[in-house]
Design a protein around this motif. Structure first.
Motif, mmCIF file in Angstrom:
data_model
loop_
_atom_site.group_PDB
_atom_site.id
_atom_site.type_symbol
_atom_site.label_atom_id
_atom_site.label_comp_id
_atom_site.label_asym_id
_atom_site.label_seq_id
_atom_site.Cartn_x
_atom_site.Cartn_y
_atom_site.Cartn_z
ATOM 1 N N GLY A 175 0.822 -1.197 0.000
ATOM 2 C CA GLY A 175 0.000 0.000 0.000
ATOM 3 C C GLY A 175 0.858 1.248 0.000
ATOM 4 N N SER A 176 0.242 2.350 0.391
ATOM 5 C CA SER A 176 0.941 3.640 0.386
ATOM 6 C C SER A 176 1.009 4.199 1.797
ATOM 7 C CB SER A 176 0.191 4.627 -0.518
ATOM 8 O OG SER A 176 0.176 4.179 -1.852
ATOM 9 N N VAL A 177 2.185 4.646 2.170
ATOM 10 C CA VAL A 177 2.385 5.252 3.487
ATOM 11 C C VAL A 177 3.309 6.453 3.345
ATOM 12 C CG1 VAL A 177 2.058 3.121 4.784
ATOM 13 C CG2 VAL A 177 4.354 3.771 4.036
ATOM 14 N N GLN A 178 3.383 7.235 4.377
ATOM 15 C CA GLN A 178 4.324 8.341 4.400
ATOM 16 C C GLN A 178 5.632 7.896 5.026
ATOM 17 O OE1 GLN A 178 2.148 11.529 6.387
ATOM 18 N NE2 GLN A 178 1.603 12.374 4.376
ATOM 19 N N THR A 179 6.653 8.679 4.812
ATOM 20 C CA THR A 179 7.958 8.401 5.396
ATOM 21 C C THR A 179 7.832 8.190 6.900
ATOM 22 O OG1 THR A 179 9.111 9.683 3.710
ATOM 23 C CG2 THR A 179 10.278 9.317 5.775
ATOM 24 N N GLY A 180 8.472 7.120 7.365
ATOM 25 C CA GLY A 180 8.409 6.781 8.783
ATOM 26 C C GLY A 180 7.293 5.824 9.140
ATOM 27 N N SER A 192 4.710 2.333 8.623
ATOM 28 C CA SER A 192 4.938 0.890 8.671
ATOM 29 C C SER A 192 3.939 0.165 7.786
ATOM 30 C CB SER A 192 4.799 0.373 10.103
ATOM 31 O OG SER A 192 5.767 0.951 10.955
ATOM 32 N N LEU A 193 4.372 -0.971 7.286
ATOM 33 C CA LEU A 193 3.504 -1.877 6.542
ATOM 34 C C LEU A 193 3.911 -3.306 6.858
ATOM 35 C CD1 LEU A 193 3.413 -0.239 2.979
ATOM 36 C CD2 LEU A 193 1.489 -0.450 4.548
ATOM 37 N N ARG A 194 2.978 -4.213 6.667
ATOM 38 C CA ARG A 194 3.258 -5.631 6.876
ATOM 39 C C ARG A 194 2.804 -6.406 5.649
ATOM 40 N NH1 ARG A 194 0.547 -10.227 10.046
ATOM 41 N NH2 ARG A 194 2.262 -11.426 10.970
ATOM 42 N N LEU A 195 3.728 -7.150 5.073
ATOM 43 C CA LEU A 195 3.427 -8.004 3.937
ATOM 44 C C LEU A 195 3.284 -9.443 4.412
ATOM 45 C CD1 LEU A 195 6.003 -6.644 1.329
ATOM 46 C CD2 LEU A 195 3.735 -5.761 1.898
ATOM 47 N N SER A 196 2.362 -10.161 3.787
ATOM 48 C CA SER A 196 2.150 -11.563 4.125
ATOM 49 C C SER A 196 2.225 -12.405 2.866
ATOM 50 C CB SER A 196 0.769 -11.752 4.759
ATOM 51 O OG SER A 196 0.641 -11.000 5.938
ATOM 52 N N CYS A 197 2.674 -13.640 3.052
ATOM 53 C CA CYS A 197 2.769 -14.551 1.904
ATOM 54 C C CYS A 197 2.554 -15.970 2.406
ATOM 55 C CB CYS A 197 4.133 -14.428 1.249
ATOM 56 S SG CYS A 197 4.438 -15.624 -0.059
ATOM 57 N N ALA A 198 1.688 -16.703 1.729
ATOM 58 C CA ALA A 198 1.458 -18.100 2.057
ATOM 59 C C ALA A 198 1.826 -18.952 0.855
ATOM 60 C CB ALA A 198 0.001 -18.316 2.441
ATOM 61 N N ALA A 199 2.589 -20.004 1.111
ATOM 62 C CA ALA A 199 3.007 -20.922 0.059
ATOM 63 C C ALA A 199 2.397 -22.283 0.317
ATOM 64 C CB ALA A 199 4.523 -21.033 0.026
ATOM 65 N N ASN A 250 9.195 -1.258 9.050
ATOM 66 C CA ASN A 250 9.053 -0.066 9.887
ATOM 67 C C ASN A 250 9.975 1.037 9.392
ATOM 68 O OD1 ASN A 250 7.269 -1.476 11.584
ATOM 69 N ND2 ASN A 250 8.952 -2.236 12.843
ATOM 70 N N ASN A 251 9.678 2.228 9.826
ATOM 71 C CA ASN A 251 10.499 3.395 9.467
ATOM 72 C C ASN A 251 10.761 3.432 7.960
ATOM 73 O OD1 ASN A 251 12.020 5.713 9.807
ATOM 74 N ND2 ASN A 251 13.890 4.608 10.344
ATOM 75 N N LEU A 252 9.699 3.317 7.202
ATOM 76 C CA LEU A 252 9.831 3.256 5.754
ATOM 77 C C LEU A 252 10.338 4.569 5.181
ATOM 78 C CD1 LEU A 252 6.650 1.165 5.060
ATOM 79 C CD2 LEU A 252 8.935 0.599 4.197
ATOM 80 N N LYS A 253 11.117 4.438 4.103
ATOM 81 C CA LYS A 253 11.718 5.581 3.435
ATOM 82 C C LYS A 253 11.264 5.606 1.973
ATOM 83 C CE LYS A 253 15.899 4.885 6.221
ATOM 84 N NZ LYS A 253 17.365 4.665 6.168
ATOM 85 N N PRO A 254 11.310 6.769 1.348
ATOM 86 C CA PRO A 254 10.910 6.836 -0.070
ATOM 87 C C PRO A 254 11.688 5.857 -0.945
ATOM 88 C CG PRO A 254 11.022 9.034 0.836
ATOM 89 C CD PRO A 254 11.551 8.110 1.901
ATOM 90 N N GLU A 255 12.925 5.602 -0.611
ATOM 91 C CA GLU A 255 13.726 4.667 -1.422
ATOM 92 C C GLU A 255 13.302 3.216 -1.261
ATOM 93 O OE1 GLU A 255 14.871 7.005 0.697
ATOM 94 O OE2 GLU A 255 16.629 6.305 1.819
ATOM 95 N N ASP A 256 12.394 2.940 -0.334
ATOM 96 C CA ASP A 256 11.831 1.588 -0.203
ATOM 97 C C ASP A 256 10.705 1.358 -1.203
ATOM 98 O OD1 ASP A 256 12.068 1.982 3.362
ATOM 99 O OD2 ASP A 256 13.454 0.897 2.048
ATOM 100 N N THR A 257 10.290 2.405 -1.895
ATOM 101 C CA THR A 257 9.216 2.273 -2.871
ATOM 102 C C THR A 257 9.603 1.296 -3.969
ATOM 103 O OG1 THR A 257 8.378 4.506 -2.476
ATOM 104 C CG2 THR A 257 7.874 3.504 -4.615
ATOM 105 N N ALA A 258 8.771 0.269 -4.151
ATOM 106 C CA ALA A 258 9.070 -0.780 -5.114
ATOM 107 C C ALA A 258 7.925 -1.771 -5.141
ATOM 108 C CB ALA A 258 10.366 -1.512 -4.741
ATOM 109 N N MET A 259 8.010 -2.704 -6.097
ATOM 110 C CA MET A 259 7.152 -3.883 -6.079
ATOM 111 C C MET A 259 7.881 -4.922 -5.240
ATOM 112 S SD MET A 259 4.235 -4.973 -7.290
ATOM 113 C CE MET A 259 3.871 -4.253 -8.889
#
Length: 126
Positions: free
Chosen positions: A10-15, A17-24, A84-93
């Motif tokens: 998703g989209s967040v501002q600098t600083g 947090s997001l959580r990604l999940s994956c099930a295999a 956590n503490n996300l930065k603009p340079e973390d923007t990616a797929m």
């Protein structure tokens, strides 16, 4: 047939947090490992974090150490990436991957990834 199901992002501002999940599901390896990769526009895909599911050992790219945490739920064949503490340079797929490793191999790149998720977009705005 192996299935990889990702969620989160998703989209967040600098600083923020997001959580990604994956099930295999449906894959078997003697020594399993799972990981997360990112690919920014115009750049090559790069490893972010790897976890060896047998003993839970984890490895991270230098750029995310101290900010991202990979974890697992073996009962669900699931892996998570707390960012956590996300930065603009973390923007990616971001892509989840699953695979196997030979005995004695470790590290961020010690896993041979065979199966990939569909990817989820993470956007960090300043």
């Amino acid at each position: 047939q192996v299935q990889m199901v990702e969620s989160g992002g998703g989209s967040v501002q600098t600083g923020g947090s997001l959580r990604l999940s994956c099930a295999a599901s449906g894959y078997t390896r003697r020594r399993k490992c799972m990981g997360w990769f990112l690919q920014a526009p115009g750049k090559e895909r790069e490893g972010v974090a790897t976890i060896y599911t047998g003993d839970g050992s984890t490895y991270y790219a230098d750029s995310v150490k101290g900010r991202f945490t990979i974890s697992q739920d073996n009962a669900k064949n699931a892996v998570y990436l707390q960012m956590n503490n996300l930065k603009p340079e973390d923007t990616a797929m971001y892509y989840c991957a699953a695979g196997g490793a030979y005995d004695g191999t470790w590290g961020l790149s010690g896993c041979s990834f065979y199966y990939w998720g569909q990817g989820t977009q993470v956007t960090v705005s300043s």
